[in-house]
Design a protein around this motif. Structure first.
Motif, PDB file in Angstrom:
ATOM      1  N   UNK A  23      17.508  49.229  27.730  1.00  0.00           N
ATOM      2  CA  UNK A  23      17.436  50.571  27.377  1.00  0.00           C
ATOM      3  C   UNK A  23      18.295  51.050  26.394  1.00  0.00           C
ATOM      4  N   UNK A  24      19.338  50.549  26.394  1.00  0.00           N
ATOM      5  CA  UNK A  24      20.488  50.710  25.369  1.00  0.00           C
ATOM      6  C   UNK A  24      20.029  50.536  24.041  1.00  0.00           C
ATOM      7  N   UNK A  25      19.492  49.319  23.958  1.00  0.00           N
ATOM      8  CA  UNK A  25      19.251  48.900  22.618  1.00  0.00           C
ATOM      9  C   UNK A  25      17.769  49.525  22.149  1.00  0.00           C
ATOM     10  N   UNK A  26      17.198  50.012  23.040  1.00  0.00           N
ATOM     11  CA  UNK A  26      15.775  50.839  22.565  1.00  0.00           C
ATOM     12  C   UNK A  26      16.481  52.143  21.893  1.00  0.00           C
ATOM     13  N   UNK A  27      17.413  52.725  22.666  1.00  0.00           N
ATOM     14  CA  UNK A  27      17.612  54.152  22.283  1.00  0.00           C
ATOM     15  C   UNK A  27      18.684  53.839  20.938  1.00  0.00           C
ATOM     16  N   UNK A  28      19.287  52.590  20.894  1.00  0.00           N
ATOM     17  CA  UNK A  28      20.355  52.460  19.611  1.00  0.00           C
ATOM     18  C   UNK A  28      19.224  52.130  18.354  1.00  0.00           C
ATOM     19  N   UNK A  29      18.067  51.667  18.557  1.00  0.00           N
ATOM     20  CA  UNK A  29      17.289  51.357  17.515  1.00  0.00           C
ATOM     21  C   UNK A  29      16.315  52.689  17.014  1.00  0.00           C
ATOM     22  N   UNK A  30      15.962  53.357  18.171  1.00  0.00           N
ATOM     23  CA  UNK A  30      14.920  54.538  17.783  1.00  0.00           C
ATOM     24  C   UNK A  30      15.732  55.737  17.697  1.00  0.00           C
ATOM     25  N   UNK A  31      16.995  55.831  17.550  1.00  0.00           N
ATOM     26  CA  UNK A  31      17.715  57.068  17.108  1.00  0.00           C
ATOM     27  C   UNK A  31      17.328  57.852  15.616  1.00  0.00           C
ATOM     28  N   UNK A  32      16.978  59.023  15.895  1.00  0.00           N
ATOM     29  CA  UNK A  32      16.686  59.639  14.639  1.00  0.00           C
ATOM     30  C   UNK A  32      17.744  60.695  14.180  1.00  0.00           C
ATOM     31  N   UNK A  33      17.753  61.117  12.934  1.00  0.00           N
ATOM     32  CA  UNK A  33      18.910  62.033  12.733  1.00  0.00           C
ATOM     33  C   UNK A  33      18.791  63.282  13.319  1.00  0.00           C
ATOM     34  N   UNK A  84      25.335  38.789  27.661  1.00  0.00           N
ATOM     35  CA  UNK A  84      26.234  38.672  26.538  1.00  0.00           C
ATOM     36  C   UNK A  84      25.593  38.839  25.173  1.00  0.00           C
ATOM     37  N   UNK A  85      24.285  38.067  24.760  1.00  0.00           N
ATOM     38  CA  UNK A  85      23.630  38.551  23.841  1.00  0.00           C
ATOM     39  C   UNK A  85      23.025  39.543  23.648  1.00  0.00           C
ATOM     40  N   UNK A  86      22.728  40.499  24.488  1.00  0.00           N
ATOM     41  CA  UNK A  86      22.012  41.693  24.412  1.00  0.00           C
ATOM     42  C   UNK A  86      23.359  42.909  23.929  1.00  0.00           C
ATOM     43  N   UNK A  87      24.557  42.504  24.469  1.00  0.00           N
ATOM     44  CA  UNK A  87      25.628  43.204  24.207  1.00  0.00           C
ATOM     45  C   UNK A  87      26.112  43.176  22.908  1.00  0.00           C
ATOM     46  N   UNK A  88      25.896  42.017  22.498  1.00  0.00           N
ATOM     47  CA  UNK A  88      26.523  41.535  20.781  1.00  0.00           C
ATOM     48  C   UNK A  88      25.560  42.280  19.823  1.00  0.00           C
ATOM     49  N   UNK A  89      24.057  42.289  20.458  1.00  0.00           N
ATOM     50  CA  UNK A  89      23.126  42.877  19.662  1.00  0.00           C
ATOM     51  C   UNK A  89      23.091  44.349  19.665  1.00  0.00           C
ATOM     52  N   UNK A  90      23.602  44.877  20.595  1.00  0.00           N
ATOM     53  CA  UNK A  90      23.865  46.527  20.764  1.00  0.00           C
ATOM     54  C   UNK A  90      24.925  46.797  19.687  1.00  0.00           C
ATOM     55  N   UNK A  91      25.852  46.111  19.826  1.00  0.00           N
ATOM     56  CA  UNK A  91      26.988  46.298  18.954  1.00  0.00           C
ATOM     57  C   UNK A  91      26.580  46.169  17.459  1.00  0.00           C
ATOM     58  N   UNK A  92      26.167  45.343  17.174  1.00  0.00           N
ATOM     59  CA  UNK A  92      25.551  44.869  15.721  1.00  0.00           C
ATOM     60  C   UNK A  92      24.379  46.164  15.260  1.00  0.00           C
ATOM     61  N   UNK A  93      23.537  46.360  16.036  1.00  0.00           N
ATOM     62  CA  UNK A  93      22.740  47.576  15.792  1.00  0.00           C
ATOM     63  C   UNK A  93      23.326  48.740  15.640  1.00  0.00           C
ATOM     64  N   UNK A  94      24.482  49.190  16.550  1.00  0.00           N
ATOM     65  CA  UNK A  94      25.303  50.297  16.169  1.00  0.00           C
ATOM     66  C   UNK A  94      25.915  50.276  14.971  1.00  0.00           C
ATOM     67  N   UNK A  95      26.469  49.062  14.678  1.00  0.00           N
ATOM     68  CA  UNK A  95      27.337  48.854  13.241  1.00  0.00           C
ATOM     69  C   UNK A  95      26.438  48.923  12.106  1.00  0.00           C
ATOM     70  N   UNK A  96      25.291  48.451  12.152  1.00  0.00           N
ATOM     71  CA  UNK A  96      24.386  48.240  11.055  1.00  0.00           C
ATOM     72  C   UNK A  96      23.896  49.840  10.805  1.00  0.00           C
ATOM     73  N   UNK A  97      23.549  50.381  11.953  1.00  0.00           N
ATOM     74  CA  UNK A  97      23.012  51.961  11.931  1.00  0.00           C
ATOM     75  C   UNK A  97      23.906  52.776  11.081  1.00  0.00           C
ATOM     76  N   UNK A  98      25.209  52.524  11.604  1.00  0.00           N
ATOM     77  CA  UNK A  98      26.349  53.451  10.953  1.00  0.00           C
ATOM     78  C   UNK A  98      26.555  53.187   9.460  1.00  0.00           C
ATOM     79  N   UNK A  99      26.529  51.855   9.324  1.00  0.00           N
ATOM     80  CA  UNK A  99      26.489  51.380   7.924  1.00  0.00           C
ATOM     81  C   UNK A  99      25.714  52.018   7.024  1.00  0.00           C
TER      82      UNK A  99
END
Length: 107
Positions: A23-33, A84-99
Protein backbone atom coordinates in the motif's frame (compact mmCIF):
# COMPACT_ATOMS: atom_id res chain seq x y z
CA UNK A 1 4.86 -30.93 15.89
CA UNK A 2 4.08 -28.06 18.27
CA UNK A 3 7.43 -26.50 17.45
CA UNK A 4 6.40 -26.01 13.82
CA UNK A 5 3.21 -24.24 14.94
CA UNK A 6 5.33 -21.60 16.68
CA UNK A 7 6.71 -20.45 13.35
CA UNK A 8 3.37 -20.40 11.56
CA UNK A 9 2.11 -17.94 14.17
CA UNK A 10 4.64 -15.39 12.88
CA UNK A 11 3.48 -15.63 9.26
CA UNK A 12 0.38 -13.38 9.56
CA UNK A 13 2.60 -10.62 10.93
CA UNK A 14 4.89 -10.87 7.91
CA UNK A 15 1.87 -10.92 5.58
CA UNK A 16 0.52 -7.80 7.29
CA UNK A 17 3.85 -6.02 6.77
CA UNK A 18 3.93 -7.05 3.11
CA UNK A 19 0.43 -5.63 2.63
CA UNK A 20 1.41 -2.39 4.41
CA UNK A 21 4.52 -2.10 2.24
CA UNK A 22 2.51 -2.71 -0.93
CA UNK A 23 0.00 0.00 0.00
CA UNK A 24 2.85 2.40 0.81
CA UNK A 25 4.50 1.61 -2.52
CA UNK A 26 1.28 2.23 -4.44
CA UNK A 27 0.79 5.52 -2.63
CA UNK A 28 4.41 6.58 -3.27
CA UNK A 29 4.15 5.80 -6.97
CA UNK A 30 0.75 7.36 -7.54
CA UNK A 31 1.30 10.67 -5.75
CA UNK A 32 0.16 13.70 -7.69
CA UNK A 33 1.32 17.28 -7.24
CA UNK A 34 -2.05 18.54 -6.04
CA UNK A 35 -3.19 15.58 -3.94
CA UNK A 36 -0.72 13.93 -1.57
CA UNK A 37 -2.42 11.55 0.86
CA UNK A 38 0.92 10.76 2.54
CA UNK A 39 4.19 12.61 2.42
CA UNK A 40 7.66 11.15 2.04
CA UNK A 41 8.41 11.18 5.75
CA UNK A 42 5.33 9.11 6.59
CA UNK A 43 6.06 6.50 3.93
CA UNK A 44 9.72 6.32 4.98
CA UNK A 45 8.72 5.92 8.63
CA UNK A 46 6.25 3.15 7.83
CA UNK A 47 8.88 1.32 5.76
CA UNK A 48 11.50 1.70 8.48
CA UNK A 49 9.17 0.45 11.21
CA UNK A 50 8.07 -2.56 9.14
CA UNK A 51 11.71 -3.37 8.39
CA UNK A 52 12.80 -3.06 12.02
CA UNK A 53 9.97 -5.19 13.41
CA UNK A 54 10.41 -7.90 10.77
CA UNK A 55 14.13 -7.99 11.45
CA UNK A 56 13.40 -8.47 15.14
CA UNK A 57 10.88 -11.23 14.38
CA UNK A 58 13.37 -13.04 12.16
CA UNK A 59 15.96 -12.77 14.92
CA UNK A 60 13.49 -14.23 17.42
CA UNK A 61 12.68 -17.09 15.06
CA UNK A 62 16.41 -17.85 14.92
CA UNK A 63 16.66 -17.87 18.71
CA UNK A 64 13.57 -20.11 19.05
CA UNK A 65 14.82 -22.58 16.46
CA UNK A 66 18.18 -22.74 18.23
CA UNK A 67 16.64 -23.25 21.67
CA UNK A 68 14.20 -25.89 20.46
CA UNK A 69 16.88 -27.64 18.37
CA UNK A 70 14.79 -27.55 15.21
CA UNK A 71 15.29 -25.96 11.83
CA UNK A 72 14.08 -22.47 11.07
CA UNK A 73 11.07 -21.58 8.98
CA UNK A 74 12.02 -20.99 5.33
CA UNK A 75 8.64 -19.45 4.48
CA UNK A 76 9.01 -16.78 7.16
CA UNK A 77 12.51 -16.04 5.94
CA UNK A 78 11.28 -15.59 2.36
CA UNK A 79 8.58 -13.25 3.66
CA UNK A 80 11.27 -11.33 5.53
CA UNK A 81 13.27 -10.99 2.31
CA UNK A 82 10.09 -9.69 0.59
CA UNK A 83 9.66 -7.05 3.31
CA UNK A 84 13.31 -5.99 2.93
CA UNK A 85 13.02 -5.72 -0.86
CA UNK A 86 9.79 -3.73 -0.63
CA UNK A 87 11.33 -1.38 1.95
CA UNK A 88 14.30 -0.72 -0.31
CA UNK A 89 11.98 -0.16 -3.28
CA UNK A 90 9.88 2.27 -1.22
CA UNK A 91 12.98 4.27 -0.29
CA UNK A 92 14.15 4.29 -3.92
CA UNK A 93 10.77 5.43 -5.23
CA UNK A 94 10.62 8.25 -2.70
CA UNK A 95 14.20 9.31 -3.51
CA UNK A 96 13.60 9.21 -7.27
CA UNK A 97 10.30 11.08 -6.98
CA UNK A 98 11.99 13.80 -4.95
CA UNK A 99 14.89 13.97 -7.40
CA UNK A 100 12.56 14.22 -10.42
CA UNK A 101 10.46 16.85 -8.65
CA UNK A 102 13.58 18.93 -7.92
CA UNK A 103 14.76 18.53 -11.51
CA UNK A 104 11.40 19.72 -12.89
CA UNK A 105 11.29 22.68 -10.51
CA UNK A 106 14.80 23.87 -11.37
CA UNK A 107 14.47 23.43 -15.14
Amino acid sequence: MDEVMIFTNFRPIYIFFIIIQAISLIMAISQKKQFKPMNEVAISSISLICLAVSTYLTYQIGILSDELAIGGDPVSFIMFIAVVIMSVVNFLVIYLNKKIKNYVLHS
